[in-house]
Design a protein around this motif. Sequence first.
Motif, PDB file in Angstrom:
ATOM      1  N   SER A  29       0.832  -1.210   0.000  1.00 46.00           N
ATOM      2  CA  SER A  29       0.000   0.000   0.000  1.00 46.00           C
ATOM      3  C   SER A  29       0.862   1.254   0.000  1.00 46.00           C
ATOM      4  CB  SER A  29      -0.919   0.020   1.217  1.00 46.00           C
ATOM      5  OG  SER A  29      -1.825  -1.044   1.172  1.00 46.00           O
ATOM      6  N   LEU A  32       2.357   1.865  -3.437  1.00 43.57           N
ATOM      7  CA  LEU A  32       1.376   2.302  -4.430  1.00 43.57           C
ATOM      8  C   LEU A  32       0.913   3.739  -4.222  1.00 43.57           C
ATOM      9  CD1 LEU A  32      -0.831  -0.873  -4.736  1.00 43.57           C
ATOM     10  CD2 LEU A  32       0.314   0.292  -6.624  1.00 43.57           C
ATOM     11  N   TYR A  46      -9.127   2.622  -4.985  1.00 44.79           N
ATOM     12  CA  TYR A  46      -8.638   1.265  -4.775  1.00 44.79           C
ATOM     13  C   TYR A  46      -8.408   1.050  -3.293  1.00 44.79           C
ATOM     14  CZ  TYR A  46      -3.861   2.802  -3.829  1.00 44.79           C
ATOM     15  OH  TYR A  46      -2.758   3.381  -3.268  1.00 44.79           O
ATOM     16  N   ILE A  57      -8.229  -7.156  -3.150  1.00 45.30           N
ATOM     17  CA  ILE A  57      -7.969  -5.973  -3.969  1.00 45.30           C
ATOM     18  C   ILE A  57      -9.314  -5.476  -4.471  1.00 45.30           C
ATOM     19  CG2 ILE A  57      -6.826  -5.042  -6.015  1.00 45.30           C
ATOM     20  CD1 ILE A  57      -4.882  -7.434  -5.819  1.00 45.30           C
ATOM     21  N   ILE A  73      -1.626  -2.149  -9.827  1.00 47.74           N
ATOM     22  CA  ILE A  73      -1.585  -2.869  -8.550  1.00 47.74           C
ATOM     23  C   ILE A  73      -0.964  -4.243  -8.734  1.00 47.74           C
ATOM     24  CG2 ILE A  73      -3.008  -3.893  -6.720  1.00 47.74           C
ATOM     25  CD1 ILE A  73      -4.972  -1.523  -7.205  1.00 47.74           C
TER      26      ILE A  73
END
Length: 163
Positions: A29, A32, A46, A57, A73
């Motif tokens: 996380s 990202l 997301y 996800i 992702i």
Amino acid sequence: YVRFHLISPLIQQSAENLVLFDTFVSILSHNLGEPAYEADVAQLEYKLVAGEHGLVIRVKGFNHKLSLLFQLIIDYLSDFSFTPAVFEMITEQLKKTYFNILIKSETLAKDVRLLILEHGRWSMTDKYQTLMNGLSIESLSSFVKAFKSQLFVEGLVQGNFTS
């Protein structure tokens, strides 16, 4: 709306595996955050959730670019990497999170109730003790490799998508 559940039997095998899994999802996380910022600006959402049996996800928003966000992702998941500084930061955050769960009576009571009701469940105390004993970068790397090699996938796609 796209939801995929990456299920692995490896997660529930030990308290250490649960902590390594939480660490893995938190680092993923964190990694990202910057690349997915533009998707957030474009009203695509997301969420990565460390479920009891695997990684969930969830991606939702306009279908035009949703597949690109999902692909981003998956790319970060498949090419997972981290620095020792990020590893240290995430483990310190997890220590605080676990401790905060342990000091709240209602969450501790729920954890104890589930520990009694569910066979093979690891308590928050076990997870906290494992984290306080220390994790190594090598153990996280080997866990992630094993996790990705033993996956079962369930998915749901709703909305304006072609087959």
